[in-house]
Every structure is written in structure tokens, then in C-alpha cells.
Design an enzyme around this catalytic site. Sequence first.
Site, PDB file in Angstrom:
ATOM      1  N   HIS A 138       0.913   5.144   1.233  1.00  0.00           N
ATOM      2  CA  HIS A 138       0.279   6.183   2.046  1.00  0.00           C
ATOM      3  C   HIS A 138       0.355   7.503   1.275  1.00  0.00           C
ATOM      4  CE1 HIS A 138       0.291   4.025   6.012  1.00  0.00           C
ATOM      5  NE2 HIS A 138       1.299   3.356   5.453  1.00  0.00           N
TER       6      HIS A 138
ATOM      7  N   HIS B  82       0.845  -1.200   0.000  1.00  0.00           N
ATOM      8  CA  HIS B  82       0.000   0.000   0.000  1.00  0.00           C
ATOM      9  C   HIS B  82       0.870   1.236   0.000  1.00  0.00           C
ATOM     10  CE1 HIS B  82       0.659  -1.315   4.149  1.00  0.00           C
ATOM     11  NE2 HIS B  82       0.668  -0.039   4.480  1.00  0.00           N
TER      12      HIS B  82
HETATM   13  P1  5GP Z   1       1.535   0.284   7.482  1.00  0.00           P
HETATM   14  O1  5GP Z   1       1.859   0.511   8.935  1.00  0.00           O
HETATM   15  O2  5GP Z   1       1.447  -1.192   7.167  1.00  0.00           O
HETATM   16  O3  5GP Z   1       2.416   1.025   6.534  1.00  0.00           O
HETATM   17  O4  5GP Z   1       0.096   0.928   7.262  1.00  0.00           O
HETATM   18  C1  5GP Z   1      -1.091   0.257   7.515  1.00  0.00           C
HETATM   19  C2  5GP Z   1      -2.168   1.319   7.620  1.00  0.00           C
HETATM   20  O5  5GP Z   1      -3.421   0.687   7.542  1.00  0.00           O
HETATM   21  C3  5GP Z   1      -2.145   2.100   8.955  1.00  0.00           C
HETATM   22  O6  5GP Z   1      -1.968   3.485   8.697  1.00  0.00           O
HETATM   23  C4  5GP Z   1      -3.508   1.793   9.575  1.00  0.00           C
HETATM   24  O7  5GP Z   1      -4.085   2.902  10.227  1.00  0.00           O
HETATM   25  C5  5GP Z   1      -4.325   1.352   8.383  1.00  0.00           C
HETATM   26  N1  5GP Z   1      -5.369   0.395   8.696  1.00  0.00           N
HETATM   27  C6  5GP Z   1      -5.263  -0.697   9.500  1.00  0.00           C
HETATM   28  N2  5GP Z   1      -6.421  -1.368   9.543  1.00  0.00           N
HETATM   29  C7  5GP Z   1      -7.294  -0.685   8.737  1.00  0.00           C
HETATM   30  C8  5GP Z   1      -8.669  -0.899   8.387  1.00  0.00           C
HETATM   31  O8  5GP Z   1      -9.326  -1.853   8.811  1.00  0.00           O
HETATM   32  N3  5GP Z   1      -9.227   0.008   7.540  1.00  0.00           N
HETATM   33  C9  5GP Z   1      -8.529   1.074   7.060  1.00  0.00           C
HETATM   34  N4  5GP Z   1      -9.181   1.917   6.253  1.00  0.00           N
HETATM   35  N5  5GP Z   1      -7.235   1.304   7.371  1.00  0.00           N
HETATM   36  C10 5GP Z   1      -6.622   0.431   8.201  1.00  0.00           C
END
Ligand code: 5GP
Length: 140
Positions: free
Chosen positions: A105, A103
Site C-alpha cells: 500500500h 501487495h
Molecule cells: P489488504 O487488506 O489485503 O492489505 O489490502 C487489499 C486492498 O485491496 C484493500 O485496500 C482493498 O480496498 C483493495 N481491493 C480489493 N479488491 C479490489 C479490486 O477489485 N480492485 C482494486 N483496485 N482494489 C481492490
Amino acid sequence: MEDKKESCLFCRIARGEIPSYKVYEDNEVLAFLDISPASRGHTLVIPKEHFPDFTLCPKNILAHCFEVAQLIAQAQIRQLGATGTNVLTNVGKSAGQTVRHFHIHVIPRYEDDGLQLAFPPHRLEDKEMLLLQDSIRKGV
Ligand code: 5GP
Ligand code: ZN
């Protein structure tokens, strides 16, 4: 891999099994609001197909995801009054990746929003810089 896709949070969002605030969708890519936003309008861009992270995503899909990330960044600036955007992707636990589905951001920034994405300044010796340059160049 099949089991992974069954339980993967973002695969489930892509399939519509878990609700999300979608802001963009096409056949390959989905963008939706982060549930725990770092700033107003923080959006995640994902391929609908499961790839664990940036390094493992095929380049045509990667390019498509970044095109959508650009559209989202432009919309955040036009529609939300953002004055900047941070576009980033975490790869691996050490980098803070918590969801093993690639993903991007797209984090809109506002004057005085107080958000800190800090890179503390470091200096390395010339010798070490040359070694790093050599190692990375050899792997590209
Ligand atoms: P990472 O830390 O893997 O780069 O980012 C994962 C992101 O996914 C985090 O910013 C977190 O807030 C978001 N996230 C986690 N669970 C969910 C969810 O169930 N729905 C949405 N819309 N975002 C989520
Ligand atoms: Zn997935």
C-alpha cells in the site's frame, strides 16, 4: 497453486481480466489505484507473478516492488500535493491482509486528512525486551 492463480483477484487484475486504474506497469510489476482508498491517490503495488505475501516473495522481485513503491510515493508528493506517504504491507489475516497476493500500500497523506494508522504506545519490561531481541536475532 495453478487454481489459486486462476481465481486470485490480483492475478486477474495483472492479466487484465478485471479492470483497474493503472498508474505504472513494467514486465514484472503493476501499480494501480485501490478501489476503496484510505486517502486520495491510495495505490497498490504488486508483482505480476503470484506470491501470497511479503514473507514469501523472492528478494529480487521484492526489491523491484519497493523501487516502484518509491516512484509512486514521489509522484504522489509531486503531483497530488501530498505532504507524506505511508508505505505498508499486511501479512496474514491477523494483520488485516484480505487479498493473498503480495501487495504494497502506498497511501499519500495530506495535512489534516484525519486518517488514523494508530500504534497505541506499549512498554515492556527490560527482561521481556531482551527475550524478544534474542528470539528474533536467532531467527534472522
Ligand atoms: P489488504 O487488506 O489485503 O492489505 O489490502 C487489499 C486492498 O485491496 C484493500 O485496500 C482493498 O480496498 C483493495 N481491493 C480489493 N479488491 C479490489 C479490486 O477489485 N480492485 C482494486 N483496485 N482494489 C481492490
Ligand atoms: Zn495472485
